[in-house]
Design a protein around this motif. Sequence first.
Motif, PDB file in Angstrom:
ATOM      1  N   TYR A  94       0.807  -1.271  -0.050  1.00 52.43           N
ATOM      2  CA  TYR A  94       0.027  -0.018  -0.041  1.00 52.43           C
ATOM      3  C   TYR A  94       0.913   1.134  -0.053  1.00 52.43           C
ATOM      4  O   TYR A  94       1.916   1.269   0.651  1.00 52.43           O
ATOM      5  CB  TYR A  94      -0.862  -0.005   1.308  1.00 52.43           C
ATOM      6  N   VAL A  95       0.248   2.267  -0.278  1.00 50.34           N
ATOM      7  CA  VAL A  95       1.099   3.577  -0.307  1.00 50.34           C
ATOM      8  C   VAL A  95      -0.131   4.706  -0.019  1.00 50.34           C
ATOM      9  O   VAL A  95      -1.106   4.820  -0.716  1.00 50.34           O
ATOM     10  CB  VAL A  95       1.926   4.027  -1.302  1.00 50.34           C
ATOM     11  N   ILE A  96       0.077   5.434   0.873  1.00 53.78           N
ATOM     12  CA  ILE A  96      -0.912   6.738   1.137  1.00 53.78           C
ATOM     13  C   ILE A  96      -0.416   7.802   0.311  1.00 53.78           C
ATOM     14  O   ILE A  96       0.643   8.004   0.263  1.00 53.78           O
ATOM     15  CB  ILE A  96      -0.591   7.261   2.770  1.00 53.78           C
ATOM     16  N   VAL A  97      -1.534   8.351  -0.409  1.00 54.35           N
ATOM     17  CA  VAL A  97      -0.905   9.552  -0.925  1.00 54.35           C
ATOM     18  C   VAL A  97      -2.034  10.672  -0.805  1.00 54.35           C
ATOM     19  O   VAL A  97      -3.174  10.557  -0.336  1.00 54.35           O
ATOM     20  CB  VAL A  97      -0.916   9.329  -2.532  1.00 54.35           C
ATOM     21  N   GLY A  98      -1.491  12.045  -0.992  1.00 52.86           N
ATOM     22  CA  GLY A  98      -2.584  13.032  -0.717  1.00 52.86           C
ATOM     23  C   GLY A  98      -2.703  13.315   0.626  1.00 52.86           C
ATOM     24  O   GLY A  98      -3.810  14.148   0.992  1.00 52.86           O
ATOM     25  N   HIS A  99      -2.008  12.824   1.636  1.00 58.73           N
ATOM     26  CA  HIS A  99      -2.147  13.185   3.054  1.00 58.73           C
ATOM     27  C   HIS A  99      -2.078  14.743   3.127  1.00 58.73           C
ATOM     28  O   HIS A  99      -1.256  15.402   2.523  1.00 58.73           O
ATOM     29  CB  HIS A  99      -1.048  12.584   3.814  1.00 58.73           C
ATOM     30  N   SER A 100      -3.016  15.324   4.048  1.00 60.55           N
ATOM     31  CA  SER A 100      -3.108  16.624   4.205  1.00 60.55           C
ATOM     32  C   SER A 100      -1.712  17.416   4.541  1.00 60.55           C
ATOM     33  O   SER A 100      -1.239  18.454   4.118  1.00 60.55           O
ATOM     34  CB  SER A 100      -3.930  17.205   4.979  1.00 60.55           C
ATOM     35  N   GLU A 101      -0.710  16.507   5.371  1.00 60.73           N
ATOM     36  CA  GLU A 101       0.548  16.943   5.684  1.00 60.73           C
ATOM     37  C   GLU A 101       1.344  17.228   4.240  1.00 60.73           C
ATOM     38  O   GLU A 101       2.251  18.020   4.390  1.00 60.73           O
ATOM     39  CB  GLU A 101       0.940  16.106   6.717  1.00 60.73           C
ATOM     40  N   ARG A 102       1.222  16.302   3.352  1.00 68.05           N
ATOM     41  CA  ARG A 102       2.028  16.292   2.142  1.00 68.05           C
ATOM     42  C   ARG A 102       1.399  17.523   1.232  1.00 68.05           C
ATOM     43  O   ARG A 102       2.125  18.290   0.688  1.00 68.05           O
ATOM     44  CB  ARG A 102       1.784  15.023   1.087  1.00 68.05           C
ATOM     45  N   LEU A 112      -1.518  15.975  -8.851  1.00 67.76           N
ATOM     46  CA  LEU A 112      -0.322  15.362  -8.588  1.00 67.76           C
ATOM     47  C   LEU A 112      -0.576  14.170  -7.714  1.00 67.76           C
ATOM     48  O   LEU A 112      -0.054  13.074  -7.866  1.00 67.76           O
ATOM     49  CB  LEU A 112       0.748  16.159  -7.626  1.00 67.76           C
ATOM     50  N   VAL A 113      -1.594  14.321  -6.830  1.00 66.84           N
ATOM     51  CA  VAL A 113      -2.108  13.216  -6.005  1.00 66.84           C
ATOM     52  C   VAL A 113      -2.603  11.935  -6.819  1.00 66.84           C
ATOM     53  O   VAL A 113      -2.223  11.112  -6.718  1.00 66.84           O
ATOM     54  CB  VAL A 113      -3.092  13.619  -5.130  1.00 66.84           C
ATOM     55  N   ARG A 114      -3.261  12.507  -7.929  1.00 66.56           N
ATOM     56  CA  ARG A 114      -3.992  11.504  -8.717  1.00 66.56           C
ATOM     57  C   ARG A 114      -2.839  10.762  -9.864  1.00 66.56           C
ATOM     58  O   ARG A 114      -2.822   9.596  -9.834  1.00 66.56           O
ATOM     59  CB  ARG A 114      -4.849  12.223  -9.954  1.00 66.56           C
ATOM     60  N   VAL A 155      -8.979  11.053  -7.801  1.00 65.22           N
ATOM     61  CA  VAL A 155      -8.688   9.623  -7.936  1.00 65.22           C
ATOM     62  C   VAL A 155      -8.722   9.490  -9.327  1.00 65.22           C
ATOM     63  O   VAL A 155      -9.523   9.788 -10.023  1.00 65.22           O
ATOM     64  CB  VAL A 155     -10.237   9.265  -7.180  1.00 65.22           C
ATOM     65  N   PRO A 156      -7.923   8.421  -9.840  1.00 67.40           N
ATOM     66  CA  PRO A 156      -7.625   8.246 -11.229  1.00 67.40           C
ATOM     67  C   PRO A 156      -8.914   7.348 -11.720  1.00 67.40           C
ATOM     68  O   PRO A 156      -9.664   6.791 -11.194  1.00 67.40           O
ATOM     69  CB  PRO A 156      -6.411   7.120 -11.070  1.00 67.40           C
ATOM     70  N   GLU A 157      -8.700   7.461 -13.193  1.00 61.16           N
ATOM     71  CA  GLU A 157      -9.804   6.763 -13.811  1.00 61.16           C
ATOM     72  C   GLU A 157      -9.718   5.296 -13.638  1.00 61.16           C
ATOM     73  O   GLU A 157      -8.708   4.854 -13.429  1.00 61.16           O
ATOM     74  CB  GLU A 157      -9.864   7.138 -15.332  1.00 61.16           C
TER      75      GLU A 157
END
Length: 256
Positions: A94-102, A112-114, A155-157
Motif C-alpha cells: 500500500y501507499v498513502i497519497v495526498g495526505h494533508s501534511e503532504r 499530483l495526487v492522482r 482519484v484516477p480513472e
Amino acid sequence: MTTAMRPLMAGNWKMNGTRDSLTEIKAIADGVKNPLSEKIETLLCPPATLLYVATALCDDSPLAIGAQDCHQGVSGAHTGDISAAMIADCFGTYVIVGHSERRRDHGDTNELVRAKAAAANAAGLTAIICVGETDEERKAGETLDVLRRQIFASVPEGATGETTVIAYEPVWAIGTGKTPTRPDIEAAHAFMRLELFERFGAEGKNIRLLYGGSANPRNASEIIGIADVNGLLVGGASLKAADFLAIYGAYEQLHA
Ligand code: PGA
C-alpha cells in the motif's frame, strides 16, 4: 460484503520511528495473528527507512506494510523521493497519497495526487488517497464541496476496490484530539459513497472509505460502527502496539 470490503485498519507513523521501534512493529504483527484478522485487514505505514525490515518482520503475520507517499515517476533524477516500484521492491503493498501534511508541506495538488495514485497502481500497490476539509472550509459550510472536488481530481480513472482506498481526514481533526460528530462523519461518508457510485458505477461501492483524524482506542468502536466507514487511518494512536491492538480489538465487538 465482498472481499474488497473487508474493513481496513491502517496505521500511519508519519515521521516517527527508528530501529528501536521495530519491537512495536513486531508486537503489532504478532498481536494481529488471530482469527479476527480474517475479517479485518491491518496495515502499518512506517517511515520509508523501516519499510524493508518491517516487511521481513511481518513475514508470518497478516499485518501488511505500506509507505506514506511515493513519487509519480518510475525512476530518475528526483533527489529524496521514492518510487512506487521501490516500495513494491521492499514488499510493501500500500501507499498513502495526498495526505494533508503532504499537501501542506510539499504543495501536493489534486492532480499530483492522482498521478501518484496512478503510479502506485501501475506498480501493483493499492493507493490510499486522503481527502478532507480544513477548519476554515468546515466553518464556511464547504465540507462536501471540498470532498467532491478532491475526489473528482485526486482519484484516477478506472479506480476499483482493489486499486484504491479513500481516507476521509478532516484536517482540523488530525492530531488535535477533536473528531467530527457522528452525523458529520455519516454525512461525509454517505456523500463520498454516492460520488464514487456516480463516477465508477457498481465498482464505486467496493472502494473502502476510511475515517482518519484523532481516532483512538476510546472512540474507535463508535466510529467503526458508522455506515460506510470501512476502516480507520490512525496516526498518533498507531505508534504504540498496545493502542493499535486496542483499536483492532474494537472490531471484535462490531463483528460479534
Ligand atoms: P491522528 O492522524 O490519528 O494522529 O490524528 C491521522 C492521520 O493523519 O492519518
